[in-house]
Design a protein around this motif. Structure first.
Motif, mmCIF file in Angstrom:
data_model
loop_
_atom_site.group_PDB
_atom_site.id
_atom_site.type_symbol
_atom_site.label_atom_id
_atom_site.label_comp_id
_atom_site.label_asym_id
_atom_site.label_seq_id
_atom_site.Cartn_x
_atom_site.Cartn_y
_atom_site.Cartn_z
ATOM 1 N N UNK A 24 41.152 7.976 37.565
ATOM 2 C CA UNK A 24 41.026 6.956 36.603
ATOM 3 C C UNK A 24 42.261 6.499 36.224
ATOM 4 N N UNK A 25 43.237 7.420 36.070
ATOM 5 C CA UNK A 25 44.601 7.207 35.629
ATOM 6 C C UNK A 25 45.306 6.475 36.646
ATOM 7 N N UNK A 26 45.128 6.749 37.963
ATOM 8 C CA UNK A 26 45.663 5.969 39.134
ATOM 9 C C UNK A 26 45.140 4.647 39.451
ATOM 10 N N UNK A 27 44.063 4.389 38.825
ATOM 11 C CA UNK A 27 43.678 2.981 39.104
ATOM 12 C C UNK A 27 44.227 1.899 38.190
ATOM 13 N N UNK A 28 44.360 0.608 38.788
ATOM 14 C CA UNK A 28 45.080 -0.452 38.120
ATOM 15 C C UNK A 28 44.318 -0.599 36.763
ATOM 16 N N UNK A 29 45.189 -1.571 36.065
ATOM 17 C CA UNK A 29 44.457 -1.902 34.675
ATOM 18 C C UNK A 29 43.204 -2.832 34.795
ATOM 19 N N UNK A 30 43.312 -3.697 35.944
ATOM 20 C CA UNK A 30 42.311 -4.528 36.238
ATOM 21 C C UNK A 30 40.992 -3.832 36.425
ATOM 22 N N UNK A 31 41.189 -2.661 37.445
ATOM 23 C CA UNK A 31 40.094 -1.973 37.631
ATOM 24 C C UNK A 31 39.572 -1.133 36.750
ATOM 25 N N UNK A 32 40.347 -0.619 35.742
ATOM 26 C CA UNK A 32 39.853 0.051 34.645
ATOM 27 C C UNK A 32 39.062 -1.018 33.716
ATOM 28 N N UNK A 33 39.523 -2.117 33.499
ATOM 29 C CA UNK A 33 38.828 -2.898 32.629
ATOM 30 C C UNK A 33 37.523 -3.361 33.131
ATOM 31 N N UNK A 34 37.265 -3.329 34.652
ATOM 32 C CA UNK A 34 36.389 -3.863 35.329
ATOM 33 C C UNK A 34 35.110 -2.800 35.198
ATOM 34 N N UNK A 35 35.723 -1.634 35.302
ATOM 35 C CA UNK A 35 34.836 -0.384 35.186
ATOM 36 C C UNK A 35 34.220 -0.158 34.096
ATOM 37 N N UNK A 36 35.058 -0.786 32.798
ATOM 38 C CA UNK A 36 34.365 -0.446 31.523
ATOM 39 C C UNK A 36 33.413 -1.893 31.400
ATOM 40 N N UNK A 37 33.887 -2.676 31.701
ATOM 41 C CA UNK A 37 32.783 -3.940 31.137
ATOM 42 C C UNK A 37 31.564 -3.529 32.272
ATOM 43 N N UNK A 38 31.611 -3.287 33.555
ATOM 44 C CA UNK A 38 30.445 -2.861 34.183
ATOM 45 C C UNK A 38 29.743 -1.717 33.594
ATOM 46 N N UNK A 39 30.220 -0.939 33.027
ATOM 47 C CA UNK A 39 29.632 0.357 32.326
ATOM 48 C C UNK A 39 28.732 -0.346 31.270
#
Length: 188
Positions: A7-22
């Motif tokens: 998770x730390x290695x993912x980009x900020x865009x990917x982390x935000x998309x993950x949280x939004x989709x969660x």
């Protein structure tokens, strides 16, 4: 590498998309299954309408009637389009999880673009279902004078579809390489 490191290695865009989709997944699961898309508050005869049931305001579980397969054309359209949106959110969230946590999918631009396409396409379907519902609900049944009020399930659906579309847009940028390391194919 562990889950936290992935998770730390993912980009900020990917982390935000993950949280939004969660969040979209949580909200769409609630709205899809609850009976508060609209309601009337006419005393003891108050009714709450969901996508699949109509329930009275009593403590007796038999106060609900199933409306799946209802012969009302516009309601069937709403059920179909919202179902496409519902499954789109679930599938896209699953793919984002793969994109972040499975080594063969990490930073694979094709997976990111697939997530984006699913999010945007099914988000538009979800939006169509919500618009049809909002436009038709107070005109039904034909002789009805009840002024229905939109409930929390309807609001959660709107939030979920907006988050889904935003997540799709973020994954387009991620898949094109704008997310910091995205857009590459995994090494064989």
């Amino acid at each position: 590498m562990g889950v936290v490191d992935d998770f730390k290695g993912a980009s900020i865009l990917c982390k935000v998309a993950f949280i939004l989709l969660l969040i979209a997944t949580l909200f769409t699961c609630i709205s899809y299954t609850t009976t508060d898309w609209v309601y009337d508050d006419i005393g003891a005869g108050a009714l709450h309408y969901g996508l699949w049931r109509i329930c009275g305001k009593t403590d007796i579980p038999t106060a609900c009637n199933a409306i799946d397969g209802w012969a009302n054309d516009w309601y069937g359209v709403v059920q179909a389009f919202v179902t496409f949106g519902f499954f789109g959110i679930l599938v896209s969230f699953f793919l984002v999880v793969l994109y972040i946590f499975v080594s063969k999918c990490q930073k694979n631009g094709e997976v990111a673009i697939a997530v984006a396409i699913i999010c945007i396409a099914t988000g538009v379907f979800y939006l169509i279902g919500v618009i049809v519902f909002a436009a038709e609900v107070n005109d039904w049944p034909e002789n009805n004078t009840t002024d229905y009020k939109f409930g929390y399930s309807f609001a959660l659906s709107i939030i979920a579809l907006v988050l889904e579309i935003i997540g799709g847009i973020l994954m387009i940028v991620e898949g094109k390489g704008g997310g910091g390391g995205g857009g590459t194919k995994p090494s064989a």
